[in-house]
Structures are given as structure tokens and as C-alpha cells.
Design an enzyme around this catalytic site. Structure first.
Site, PDB file in Angstrom:
ATOM      1  N   ASN A  10     -23.774  -6.355  -9.102  1.00  0.00           N
ATOM      2  CA  ASN A  10     -23.995  -5.234  -8.175  1.00  0.00           C
ATOM      3  C   ASN A  10     -25.202  -4.400  -8.579  1.00  0.00           C
ATOM      4  OD1 ASN A  10     -22.075  -5.690  -6.312  1.00  0.00           O
ATOM      5  ND2 ASN A  10     -20.836  -3.885  -6.743  1.00  0.00           N
ATOM      6  N   GLY A  32     -26.245   2.712   0.127  1.00  0.00           N
ATOM      7  CA  GLY A  32     -25.057   3.575   0.099  1.00  0.00           C
ATOM      8  C   GLY A  32     -23.853   2.674  -0.089  1.00  0.00           C
ATOM      9  N   GLU A  57     -14.321  -9.134  -7.453  1.00  0.00           N
ATOM     10  CA  GLU A  57     -14.550  -9.501  -6.054  1.00  0.00           C
ATOM     11  C   GLU A  57     -16.031  -9.292  -5.694  1.00  0.00           C
ATOM     12  OE1 GLU A  57     -12.528 -10.935  -3.666  1.00  0.00           O
ATOM     13  OE2 GLU A  57     -14.553 -11.002  -2.852  1.00  0.00           O
ATOM     14  N   LYS A  76     -24.021   0.801   6.453  1.00  0.00           N
ATOM     15  CA  LYS A  76     -24.754  -0.387   6.893  1.00  0.00           C
ATOM     16  C   LYS A  76     -24.082  -0.900   8.168  1.00  0.00           C
ATOM     17  CE  LYS A  76     -22.354  -4.002   4.324  1.00  0.00           C
ATOM     18  NZ  LYS A  76     -22.485  -5.147   3.469  1.00  0.00           N
ATOM     19  N   CYS A 119     -19.791   0.711  -3.215  1.00  0.00           N
ATOM     20  CA  CYS A 119     -19.959  -0.020  -4.479  1.00  0.00           C
ATOM     21  C   CYS A 119     -21.237   0.312  -5.247  1.00  0.00           C
ATOM     22  CB  CYS A 119     -19.886  -1.515  -4.209  1.00  0.00           C
ATOM     23  SG  CYS A 119     -18.237  -2.015  -3.675  1.00  0.00           S
ATOM     24  N   ARG A 159     -18.663   5.662   3.165  1.00  0.00           N
ATOM     25  CA  ARG A 159     -18.794   6.112   1.780  1.00  0.00           C
ATOM     26  C   ARG A 159     -20.255   6.036   1.326  1.00  0.00           C
ATOM     27  NH1 ARG A 159     -13.656   2.959  -0.791  1.00  0.00           N
ATOM     28  NH2 ARG A 159     -14.241   1.444   0.794  1.00  0.00           N
ATOM     29  N   LEU A 205     -34.540  -7.226  -0.183  1.00  0.00           N
ATOM     30  CA  LEU A 205     -35.937  -6.803  -0.319  1.00  0.00           C
ATOM     31  C   LEU A 205     -36.333  -5.993   0.906  1.00  0.00           C
ATOM     32  CD1 LEU A 205     -38.200  -9.661  -1.738  1.00  0.00           C
ATOM     33  CD2 LEU A 205     -37.443  -7.559  -2.855  1.00  0.00           C
ATOM     34  N   ASP A 228       0.858  -1.187   0.000  1.00  0.00           N
ATOM     35  CA  ASP A 228       0.000   0.000   0.000  1.00  0.00           C
ATOM     36  C   ASP A 228       0.887   1.227   0.000  1.00  0.00           C
ATOM     37  OD1 ASP A 228      -3.272   0.194   0.756  1.00  0.00           O
ATOM     38  OD2 ASP A 228      -2.134   2.051   0.902  1.00  0.00           O
ATOM     39  N   THR A 246     -13.094  -3.366  -9.297  1.00  0.00           N
ATOM     40  CA  THR A 246     -14.233  -3.328 -10.220  1.00  0.00           C
ATOM     41  C   THR A 246     -13.924  -2.318 -11.318  1.00  0.00           C
ATOM     42  OG1 THR A 246     -15.685  -3.821  -8.373  1.00  0.00           O
ATOM     43  CG2 THR A 246     -16.730  -2.925 -10.361  1.00  0.00           C
TER      44      THR A 246
HETATM   45  P1  NAD Z   1     -10.309   1.113  -0.585  1.00  0.00           P
HETATM   46  O1  NAD Z   1     -10.458   2.520  -0.986  1.00  0.00           O
HETATM   47  O2  NAD Z   1     -10.830   0.660   0.742  1.00  0.00           O
HETATM   48  O3  NAD Z   1      -8.764   0.701  -0.626  1.00  0.00           O
HETATM   49  C1  NAD Z   1      -7.907   1.017  -1.661  1.00  0.00           C
HETATM   50  C2  NAD Z   1      -6.478   0.953  -1.128  1.00  0.00           C
HETATM   51  O4  NAD Z   1      -5.570   1.065  -2.216  1.00  0.00           O
HETATM   52  C3  NAD Z   1      -6.131   2.079  -0.154  1.00  0.00           C
HETATM   53  O5  NAD Z   1      -5.589   1.527   1.030  1.00  0.00           O
HETATM   54  C4  NAD Z   1      -5.054   2.888  -0.906  1.00  0.00           C
HETATM   55  O6  NAD Z   1      -4.117   3.492  -0.058  1.00  0.00           O
HETATM   56  C5  NAD Z   1      -4.454   1.815  -1.773  1.00  0.00           C
HETATM   57  N1  NAD Z   1      -3.689   2.302  -2.935  1.00  0.00           N
HETATM   58  C6  NAD Z   1      -3.933   3.334  -3.766  1.00  0.00           C
HETATM   59  N2  NAD Z   1      -2.971   3.419  -4.703  1.00  0.00           N
HETATM   60  C7  NAD Z   1      -2.100   2.405  -4.469  1.00  0.00           C
HETATM   61  C8  NAD Z   1      -0.915   1.963  -5.096  1.00  0.00           C
HETATM   62  N3  NAD Z   1      -0.399   2.589  -6.160  1.00  0.00           N
HETATM   63  N4  NAD Z   1      -0.300   0.882  -4.579  1.00  0.00           N
HETATM   64  C9  NAD Z   1      -0.776   0.244  -3.517  1.00  0.00           C
HETATM   65  N5  NAD Z   1      -1.902   0.619  -2.878  1.00  0.00           N
HETATM   66  C10 NAD Z   1      -2.545   1.687  -3.350  1.00  0.00           C
HETATM   67  O7  NAD Z   1     -10.965   0.253  -1.746  1.00  0.00           O
HETATM   68  P2  NAD Z   1     -11.912  -1.043  -1.623  1.00  0.00           P
HETATM   69  O8  NAD Z   1     -13.208  -0.700  -0.997  1.00  0.00           O
HETATM   70  O9  NAD Z   1     -11.112  -2.164  -1.085  1.00  0.00           O
HETATM   71  O10 NAD Z   1     -12.204  -1.313  -3.171  1.00  0.00           O
HETATM   72  C11 NAD Z   1     -11.185  -1.688  -4.061  1.00  0.00           C
HETATM   73  C12 NAD Z   1     -11.824  -2.142  -5.352  1.00  0.00           C
HETATM   74  O11 NAD Z   1     -12.630  -3.321  -5.128  1.00  0.00           O
HETATM   75  C13 NAD Z   1     -12.758  -1.128  -5.987  1.00  0.00           C
HETATM   76  O12 NAD Z   1     -12.682  -1.223  -7.365  1.00  0.00           O
HETATM   77  C14 NAD Z   1     -14.139  -1.589  -5.518  1.00  0.00           C
HETATM   78  O13 NAD Z   1     -15.162  -1.197  -6.389  1.00  0.00           O
HETATM   79  C15 NAD Z   1     -13.971  -3.089  -5.532  1.00  0.00           C
HETATM   80  N6  NAD Z   1     -14.849  -3.805  -4.592  1.00  0.00           N
HETATM   81  C16 NAD Z   1     -15.065  -3.292  -3.353  1.00  0.00           C
HETATM   82  C17 NAD Z   1     -15.881  -3.987  -2.462  1.00  0.00           C
HETATM   83  C18 NAD Z   1     -16.169  -3.430  -1.094  1.00  0.00           C
HETATM   84  O14 NAD Z   1     -17.077  -3.945  -0.433  1.00  0.00           O
HETATM   85  N7  NAD Z   1     -15.458  -2.412  -0.631  1.00  0.00           N
HETATM   86  C19 NAD Z   1     -16.440  -5.216  -2.844  1.00  0.00           C
HETATM   87  C20 NAD Z   1     -16.166  -5.727  -4.102  1.00  0.00           C
HETATM   88  C21 NAD Z   1     -15.360  -5.006  -4.970  1.00  0.00           C
END
Ligand code: NAD
Length: 448
Positions: free
Chosen positions: A208, A257, A151, A320, A260, A327, A250, A30, A121
Site C-alpha cells: 500500500n 484518499g 487483503e 474515487k 487505506c 473516508r 501514475l 457484525d 491490516t
Molecule cells: P469497514 O470500516 O468498512 O468495516 C468494518 C466492519 O467491522 C463494520 O461493519 C463494523 O460494524 C464491524 N465491526 C466492528 N467491530 C466488530 C465486532 N466486534 N464484530 C463484528 N464486526 C465488527 O472496514 P474495511 O474498509 O472493510 O477494512 C477492514 C480492514 O481491512 C482494515 O484493517 C483495512 O485497513 C483493511 N483493508 C481495507 C481495504 C479497503 O479497500 N477498504 C482493502 C484492504 C484491506
């Protein structure tokens, strides 16, 4: 095999921790040094049940490591999962900057053949672009391929969703990539859907957006229930016995919210438009949700006229229960409106307070739901945490100045509420108006 996960948010961190749990060697990268330091000590920077335990266990047995040193991490990786954010741009499209930043870091540093797996995503066609970008920018002569592996975890249950997933989707353009991913996921013993990259990308958005559509659908039915005197809770229950419909998603309320559904509905709608096609159901899903968010606020305004000087109890802040994620939480714009109206907001959330303080440092935060209610002129429920559902109707009556409750998550049975001297507004059900002895004007007067 060395696995690297880029991004340690809800997806990346859970992915990394679970892959380590089933026996792989995983390095999580990260850019946030603070986060990395915490995780190195086995502390999860996000609230996600079960995650702390996985971090501690797999940190100490050496299966899971954390670093900001991406150069060394990518250099000799066999597999890199990209799990960075793809937030919404102002026009609704997905912002892919974080994904391509990671790609640049990989292509600059990778020194051996590698499979890059996009977990974030991303719009349909992105994996093709990622592969082209990586190949164009490679600094060393290596073979590199890209696979899609969207995911499906849900926040609040992310660890269980990953270890016991209903399915794993992999989008590949070669048998080699398919075999690598099947091998990686073998210990999970879960059904694997293999398809091409574009279909995998579409499966994620379609899944989604379908869930979001289901929520907006029941919310519209709820609004109509109120007009015609039906009860949406009974309607949803009656529908749910039909296995073609099911009982999930449902639940009527003040809308979805999270990180995603809002962005993924907008991104797919935007992408369709960009391709000359209008996704009408998704457009409606977004519009219904936008309108639903302020439903109870509008009712509150109607109920008392002005909110100026009112003490308003806000129960639940996160989008939730089970997560500290704010977010797109409906609490955020609603608190904004309450403050703009001159209300005094007192808020409670079991885990969301610290994050909410970043947005609203000056409202009052309390430690228990009961403290929130003390002397309040009205209360809003934005999140159905167990701690909040446990508040009894008598507590609202005893603690509040006026027991007027706007329940955005239908936490109470309407028949139970009918027995109390309380005004109870919920979603898709006739309001209980038992504060008979107080007219709207009188309630307003006690407030002034
Ligand atoms: P998030 O914002 O919680 O985490 C993203 C992380 O990436 C942060 O910690 C950030 O510091 C890090 N980051 C940014 N640039 C980076 C780099 N160059 N190298 C390494 N790390 C870096 O995101 P999230 O909620 O985990 O979602 C990630 C993806 O997964 C999105 O596309 C989202 O749509 C998808 N997704 C999310 C969920 C969910 O429930 N949150 C579920 C399914 C899919």
C-alpha cells in the site's frame, strides 16, 4: 468446515460473499444490526459492483448467513477471518481496539479447535500479540492458532479483485495452518505466497505504501512540470511504456484518499519511528499528499481573491469512482474550506450523496452534473466518475456563470480545452486561460 467472518465492511463482506460463491459455508458477523438486516435480505449496505448479486445468490442457496449473535457464530467455528477496521489514531498509529474486541469475543465463546485468520491490516507483530491474547483469555480448553492473510482488494473492483486476485498472501507459523488456508483458497486457483506472519503483515503495508508513494511521486513531478512547462500526462505516458515502471498509479491529481493509503502510510511511518527508524520515503509521501489536496483551492483563491458569495459547483465527492466511501476523500476538507470562505456549494455525486449529507447536511445536492453547473461561478472536479467526464466543454460554457474549471483529476485533454472559451486549471499542465475578455477583477465583479 464452518467459516466465520468478523466484520462486514468492504473487506469482510466481500471476503465472506466470495468464499460462499466458491462453495464454502460462511457466517458473517457484525455488531451493526441494521447492516445485518439488510444483508439478510440480499441487500449490500455498501456500494460495490457485483456484490448485491453475490449476496442474493448465496443467501438463497444457504451458503451465506449473517448474524449479530457472535456467541453462537464463534462457538463451533473452524476458521474465523477477522476483517474489522483498524482506523488511524490521532498520533498516526493503527487503532487495534476492534481487532482485540473480536478476539475477546472469540476467546470467550470458542468451544473447538480453530484457526483465527487476521485479514485486517495490522502493524507488524500484531498477529503474535493476537495469538498470545487469545490463548491467555480462552475460556475453554481448545487449540487455537493465528495466521495472517492480508487483503489486497480495491474498493470499486473488490469482487473481481477477490475472485481473480493476483496473489494470496498467507503468513503462518505452522504447516497445519498453511495447509488449511491453501485448502480454503484452492477453488480460487490463484498464486499463493506463503511466508511467516511478520513478513505477511509487512507485505501489506509495503504494498500500500509503495502505491501511495507512486501517486505522491507523480504528483510532485506534476507540480514541477507546471513550473518548467512540461505536461505530466505526456510524461506519465512516456514513462509507462517501461515495464519496470508500468502505467498504474501514475495519474497526477489532488492526491490519494480512501480508507487505506492515508492511514497505512501513517501507521507504517509511526511504527518505524517507534522502532527507532525513520522511513524517509513514506514521510515524503504523506507530506506531498497533504499539500496536494488543497492545490486547486489555493489556485481558486488566487484566481478570484475572495470566494464569498460565489456559487461553486462540486463534481464528485467519493475518494474515487466506483465506491460510496468518503473516508479521507479530498472533497471533504476542500468543501470545508469553500464554506469557510463563504462560498455557496452545490454538489453532485452518483452514489456518495447520502454519506456526504451526514458530514454536510446543509449544502445543496443535485441529481445531475448539469444541475450543479447551472449559474456556477466556478467548478471543481474531485472524483473522475464517468458521468462527470462526459460533461462537454460547451456545457460548462453554456451552463456556468463563469466557465472556470478546477479539475483535480485531469479528466480532459488539455489540447481539447484550448479550443474553448474557458479557464481550465488541472494538475501538472499549463492552465488554459481563454476567458481573455474577462480580467480577474471583472470575473470577481460578476460574482459580487
Ligand atoms: P469497514 O470500516 O468498512 O468495516 C468494518 C466492519 O467491522 C463494520 O461493519 C463494523 O460494524 C464491524 N465491526 C466492528 N467491530 C466488530 C465486532 N466486534 N464484530 C463484528 N464486526 C465488527 O472496514 P474495511 O474498509 O472493510 O477494512 C477492514 C480492514 O481491512 C482494515 O484493517 C483495512 O485497513 C483493511 N483493508 C481495507 C481495504 C479497503 O479497500 N477498504 C482493502 C484492504 C484491506
Amino acid at each position: 468446515m464452518k467459516i466465520v467472518v468478523a466484520g462486514t465492511g468492504y473487506v469482510g463482506l466481500v471476503t465472506g460473499a466470495c468464499l460462499a460463491e466458491v462453495g464454502h459455508n460462511v457466517t458473517c458477523v457484525d455488531i451493526n444490526e441494521n447492516k445485518i438486516q439488510k444483508m439478510k435480505q440480499g441487500i449490500s449496505p455498501i456500494y460495490e459492483p457485483g456484490l448485491d448479486e453475490l449476496l442474493k445468490k448465496n443467501n438463497s442457496n444457504g451458503k451465506l448467513d449473517f448474524t449479530t449473535d457472535y456467541k453462537n457464530a464463534y462457538k463451533d467455528a473452524d476458521l474465523v477471518f477477522i476483517g474489522v477496521g483498524t482506523p488511524e489514531r490521532e498520533d498516526g498509529s493503527a487503532n487495534l481496539d476492534y481487532v482485540f474486541n473480536v478476539c475477546k469475543q472469540i476467546s470467550d465463546n470458542i468451544e473447538k479447535d480453530c484457526l483465527v485468520v487476521v485479514k485486517s491490516t495490522v502493524p507488524i507483530g500484531t498477529n503474535d500479540k493476537v495469538e498470545a491474547f487469545l490463548k491467555e483469555n480462552l475460556k475453554n480448553k481448545v487449540n487455537l492458532e493465528v495466521a495472517s492473510n492480508p487483503e489486497f482488494l480495491a474498493q470499486g473492483t473488490a469482487v473481481l479483485d477477490t475472485l481473480y486476485a493476483k496473489r494470496i498472501v498467507i503468513g503462518v507459523e505452522s504447516k497445519k495452518a498453511e495447509n488449511i488456508l491453501k485448502e480454503i483458497y484452492k477453488p480460487y486457483n490463484q498464486p499463493i505466497v506463503v511466508t511467516n506472519r511478520r513478513s505477511a503483515e509487512m507485505i501489506k503495508y509495503a504494498s500500500n505504501d509503495f502505491l501511495a508513494l507512486k501517486i505522491s511521486f507523480i504528483n510532485e513531478i506534476a507540480n514541477f512540470c507546471e513550473i518548467v512547462g512540461a505536461d505530466v500526462e505526456d510524461v506519465a505516458k512516456g514513462m509507462s511504456f517501461d515495464p519496470r515502471i508500468g502505467d498504474k498509479f501514475l495519474k497526477a491529481g489532488i492526491g490519494y484518499g480512501g480508507s487505506c493509503f492515508p492511514k497505512d502510510t501513517k501507521a507504517l511511518h509511526w511504527l518505524a519511528n517507534d522502532n527507532g527508524y525513520e522511513l524517509k520515503t513514506i514521510k515524503a509521501t504523506i507530506e506531498v499528499n497533504q499539500n496536494q489536496k488543497y492545490k486547486l483551492f489555493r489556485l481558486a483563491k488566487q484566481r478570484v481573491g475572495s470566494l464569498k458569495g460565489l456559487k461553486v459547483a462540486v463534481l464528485g465527492l467519493t475518494f474515487k469512482p466506483g465506491t460510496d466511501d468518503l473516508r479521507e476523500a479530498p472533497s471533504i476538507p476542500n468543501v470545508r474550506r469553500l464554506l469557510d470562505e463563504g462560498a455557496e456549494v452545490v454538489a453532485y455525486d452518483p452514489v456518495g450523496e447520502d454519506n456526504f449529507k451526514i458530514i454536510y447536511p446543509n449544502i445543496k445536492y443535485v441529481e445531475t452534473p448539469e444541475e450543479t453547473l447551472e449559474g456556477a461561478h466556478m467548478a471543481f472536479i474531485f472524483t473522475e466518475w464517468d458521468e462527470i467526464k462526459k460533461i462537454s466543454p460547451t456545457q460548462y460554457i453554456e451552463l456556468m456563470n463563469n466557465p472556470i474549471l478546477f479539475d483535480g483529476r485531469n479528466c480532459y485533454k488539455i489540447n481539447d480545452m484550448r479550443n474553448f472559451e474557458i479557464d481550465y486549471y488541472s494538475v501538472g499542465r499549463k492552465a488554459v486561460l481563454n476567458l481573455k475578455n474577462k480580467s480577474n477583477k471583472e470575473v470577481a465583479a460578476t460574482i459580487m
